[in-house]
Motif scaffolding. Structure first.
Motif, PDB file in Angstrom:
ATOM      1  N   LYS A 115      -3.694  11.890   4.466  1.00  0.00           N
ATOM      2  CA  LYS A 115      -5.071  12.384   4.044  1.00  0.00           C
ATOM      3  C   LYS A 115      -6.038  11.386   4.023  1.00  0.00           C
ATOM      4  N   GLY A 116      -5.412  10.102   4.386  1.00  0.00           N
ATOM      5  CA  GLY A 116      -6.390   8.984   4.497  1.00  0.00           C
ATOM      6  C   GLY A 116      -6.640   8.011   3.241  1.00  0.00           C
ATOM      7  N   LEU A 117      -5.731   8.283   2.264  1.00  0.00           N
ATOM      8  CA  LEU A 117      -5.878   7.735   1.016  1.00  0.00           C
ATOM      9  C   LEU A 117      -5.566   6.146   1.111  1.00  0.00           C
ATOM     10  N   GLY A 118      -4.596   5.769   2.179  1.00  0.00           N
ATOM     11  CA  GLY A 118      -4.399   4.281   2.396  1.00  0.00           C
ATOM     12  C   GLY A 118      -5.638   3.738   3.027  1.00  0.00           C
ATOM     13  N   ARG A 119      -6.277   4.294   3.858  1.00  0.00           N
ATOM     14  CA  ARG A 119      -7.596   3.630   4.107  1.00  0.00           C
ATOM     15  C   ARG A 119      -8.490   3.564   3.553  1.00  0.00           C
ATOM     16  N   GLN A 120      -8.651   4.448   2.430  1.00  0.00           N
ATOM     17  CA  GLN A 120      -9.458   4.604   1.312  1.00  0.00           C
ATOM     18  C   GLN A 120      -9.204   3.079   0.421  1.00  0.00           C
ATOM     19  N   LEU A 121      -8.006   2.883  -0.033  1.00  0.00           N
ATOM     20  CA  LEU A 121      -7.483   1.746  -0.711  1.00  0.00           C
ATOM     21  C   LEU A 121      -7.854   0.420   0.145  1.00  0.00           C
ATOM     22  N   LEU A 122      -7.714   0.529   1.455  1.00  0.00           N
ATOM     23  CA  LEU A 122      -7.797  -0.734   2.207  1.00  0.00           C
ATOM     24  C   LEU A 122      -9.628  -0.871   2.197  1.00  0.00           C
ATOM     25  N   ALA A 123     -10.335   0.245   2.283  1.00  0.00           N
ATOM     26  CA  ALA A 123     -11.681  -0.090   1.804  1.00  0.00           C
ATOM     27  C   ALA A 123     -12.078  -0.649   0.660  1.00  0.00           C
ATOM     28  N   HIS A 124     -11.474  -0.121  -0.289  1.00  0.00           N
ATOM     29  CA  HIS A 124     -11.765  -0.807  -1.589  1.00  0.00           C
ATOM     30  C   HIS A 124     -11.332  -2.268  -1.888  1.00  0.00           C
ATOM     31  N   ALA A 125     -10.318  -2.659  -1.160  1.00  0.00           N
ATOM     32  CA  ALA A 125      -9.782  -3.742  -1.247  1.00  0.00           C
ATOM     33  C   ALA A 125     -10.794  -4.692  -0.571  1.00  0.00           C
ATOM     34  N   GLU A 126     -11.349  -4.155   0.844  1.00  0.00           N
ATOM     35  CA  GLU A 126     -12.122  -4.953   1.680  1.00  0.00           C
ATOM     36  C   GLU A 126     -13.430  -5.466   0.768  1.00  0.00           C
ATOM     37  N   HIS A 127     -13.917  -3.959  -0.108  1.00  0.00           N
ATOM     38  CA  HIS A 127     -15.398  -4.331  -0.952  1.00  0.00           C
ATOM     39  C   HIS A 127     -14.978  -5.296  -1.997  1.00  0.00           C
ATOM     40  N   TRP A 128     -13.643  -5.469  -2.378  1.00  0.00           N
ATOM     41  CA  TRP A 128     -13.322  -6.207  -3.754  1.00  0.00           C
ATOM     42  C   TRP A 128     -13.290  -7.877  -3.102  1.00  0.00           C
ATOM     43  N   ALA A 129     -12.729  -8.061  -1.785  1.00  0.00           N
ATOM     44  CA  ALA A 129     -12.680  -9.353  -1.373  1.00  0.00           C
ATOM     45  C   ALA A 129     -13.980  -9.823  -0.849  1.00  0.00           C
ATOM     46  N   LYS A 130     -14.875  -9.024  -0.377  1.00  0.00           N
ATOM     47  CA  LYS A 130     -16.374  -9.567  -0.024  1.00  0.00           C
ATOM     48  C   LYS A 130     -17.164 -10.008  -1.335  1.00  0.00           C
ATOM     49  N   THR A 131     -16.879  -9.069  -2.404  1.00  0.00           N
ATOM     50  CA  THR A 131     -17.861  -9.119  -3.577  1.00  0.00           C
ATOM     51  C   THR A 131     -17.142 -10.531  -4.148  1.00  0.00           C
ATOM     52  N   HIS A 132     -16.071 -10.994  -4.064  1.00  0.00           N
ATOM     53  CA  HIS A 132     -15.266 -12.373  -4.275  1.00  0.00           C
ATOM     54  C   HIS A 132     -15.287 -13.469  -3.574  1.00  0.00           C
ATOM     55  N   GLN A 133     -16.204 -13.292  -2.360  1.00  0.00           N
ATOM     56  CA  GLN A 133     -16.521 -14.058  -1.429  1.00  0.00           C
ATOM     57  C   GLN A 133     -15.333 -14.755  -0.650  1.00  0.00           C
ATOM     58  N   LEU A 134     -14.203 -13.620  -0.461  1.00  0.00           N
ATOM     59  CA  LEU A 134     -12.990 -14.266   0.203  1.00  0.00           C
ATOM     60  C   LEU A 134     -13.286 -14.178   1.727  1.00  0.00           C
ATOM     61  N   ALA A 135     -12.533 -14.866   2.580  1.00  0.00           N
ATOM     62  CA  ALA A 135     -12.974 -14.870   4.107  1.00  0.00           C
ATOM     63  C   ALA A 135     -12.437 -13.737   4.687  1.00  0.00           C
ATOM     64  N   GLY A 136     -11.569 -13.038   4.245  1.00  0.00           N
ATOM     65  CA  GLY A 136     -10.757 -11.714   5.063  1.00  0.00           C
ATOM     66  C   GLY A 136      -9.603 -11.238   4.139  1.00  0.00           C
TER      67      GLY A 136
ATOM     68  N   VAL B 190       0.963  -1.360   0.035  1.00  0.00           N
ATOM     69  CA  VAL B 190       0.072   0.032   0.073  1.00  0.00           C
ATOM     70  C   VAL B 190       0.922   1.087   0.048  1.00  0.00           C
ATOM     71  N   VAL B 191       0.803   1.969  -1.001  1.00  0.00           N
ATOM     72  CA  VAL B 191       1.827   3.011  -1.060  1.00  0.00           C
ATOM     73  C   VAL B 191       1.104   4.294  -1.646  1.00  0.00           C
ATOM     74  N   VAL B 192       1.239   5.426  -1.051  1.00  0.00           N
ATOM     75  CA  VAL B 192       0.780   6.787  -1.331  1.00  0.00           C
ATOM     76  C   VAL B 192       1.842   7.537  -1.795  1.00  0.00           C
ATOM     77  N   ALA B 193       1.524   8.411  -2.521  1.00  0.00           N
ATOM     78  CA  ALA B 193       2.561   9.413  -3.216  1.00  0.00           C
ATOM     79  C   ALA B 193       2.891  10.400  -1.951  1.00  0.00           C
ATOM     80  N   LYS B 194       4.302  10.827  -1.917  1.00  0.00           N
ATOM     81  CA  LYS B 194       4.717  11.470  -0.550  1.00  0.00           C
ATOM     82  C   LYS B 194       3.813  12.813  -0.484  1.00  0.00           C
ATOM     83  N   PRO B 195       3.270  13.696  -1.547  1.00  0.00           N
ATOM     84  CA  PRO B 195       2.934  14.777  -1.241  1.00  0.00           C
ATOM     85  C   PRO B 195       1.350  14.424  -0.860  1.00  0.00           C
TER      86      PRO B 195
END
Length: 316
Positions: free
Chosen positions: A89-110, A80-85
């Motif tokens: 700003k919460g972008l890492g957390r946004q990416l993890l939220a999108h990854a969580e949504h993708w995992a649930k959509t594909h019926q993964l366990a976590g 998980v990498v965010v550009a230095k500037p």
């Protein structure tokens, strides 16, 4: 302000500067092998206005041990990498939220995120995966880094001295790793699939994203039968990874493991030629108590880096 995109092998190329050289080649190969319907490897990007490359997440679907009979699967976050500037700003957390949504959509366990505790990013990653957000942490593997130094060469010399004494009456032989698959290797792979013994590198296994460095790999033979191996590969042009190290039960104290290790380390890092490899690395798993104790005793006093990984998990 930021739009999330799922990248393919082609669109990923413009984002690779955000991640490490090792992950660049790994991610490109993984996405290219899956085609357009990729469900095993995930690349998510946050893009700002004017196509600003803000953040990148790389992940892959892996099997995970489960109490149920069926094998569970999780999405393992590789980076998980965010550009230095744009950090803090919460972008890492946004990416993890999108990854969580993708995992649930594909019926993964976590989700699973390995956090290197000694790295500069460890505090930020642990904050992203805190218990406040439902994550739990458990001890994981240890990544050991070596470099060409007088201390490491002295260790190699000690190993060679021990091997010299132990090998006087040895029934084993150290052989080069073949450039091409042989009948003996194929038979060993087949035998391992039906028993409890280890298997060497299998070119038909799609989980492997690397090729053995034949020159710096070895086989252990007993009467022409394969009973062990040390298989390495390059993670970068200047770093050799000691990837698969195995001897069959009964050969642990024969001197053969030390002989393979000393042979490879000498030829790769202390051969005296101009093409010697300046760095090496390998992984040790603390749950393998006997092996990990051996690794700590031999290598921690001389290693360049000793990075403990904490496994952060979010179970759905």
């Amino acid at each position: 302000m930021f739009r999330c995109r799922q990248l393919n092998a082609s669109s990923l190329q413009g984002w690779l500067q955000l991640t490490s050289p090792l992950l660049r080649s790994y991610a490109t190969a993984a996405l290219a092998s899956e085609g357009s319907d990729a469900t095993g490897f995930l690349a998510l990007a946050l893009e700002g206005k004017d196509q600003e490359r803000a953040a990148l997440l790389l992940a892959e679907v892996i099997d995970w041990p489960s109490n149920n009979q069926a094998q569970a699967q999780r999405l393992r976050i590789l980076s998980v990498v965010v550009a230095k500037p744009l950090r803090r700003k919460g972008l890492g957390r946004q990416l993890l939220a999108h990854a969580e949504h993708w995992a649930k959509t594909h019926q993964l366990a976590g989700l699973n995120l390995p956090v290197p505790l000694q790295s500069n990013s460890s505090i930020a990653l642990l904050r992203l995966t805190s218990t406040d957000h439902g994550w739990t942490g458990t001890p994981g593997k240890v990544v050991v880094g070596l470099s060409v130094s007088a201390a490491v060469e002295a260790l190699v010399q000690r190993l060679e001295n021990v091997v010299s004494r132990q090998s006087q009456h040895a029934s084993w032989q150290i052989a080069p790793f073949p450039e091409h698959q042989t009948t003996a290797l194929q038979e060993r792979i087949s035998m391992a699939e039906t028993g409890q013994l280890g298997s060497p590198w299998n070119p038909d296994d799609e989980d492997y994203q690397w090729q053995p460095a034949d020159k710096y790999s070895r086989l252990l033979l007993n009467q022409e039968e394969i009973v062990g191996w040390l298989i390495t590969h390059f993670v970068s042009p200047d770093c050799l990874r000691y990837a698969k190290f195995w001897v069959d039960p009964g050969w642990e104290h024969s001197g053969a493991p030390l002989a393979m290790l000393a042979s490879v380390m000498r030829s790769a890092h202390f051969c005296g030629s101009t093409d010697r490899i300046p760095k090496g690395c390998f992984i040790s798993h603390p749950e393998n108590k006997r092996y990990h104790h051996w690794v700590k005793k031999l290598f921690r006093p001389v290693c360049e880096s000793w990075i403990e990984i904490q496994e952060q998990s979010l179970i759905f």
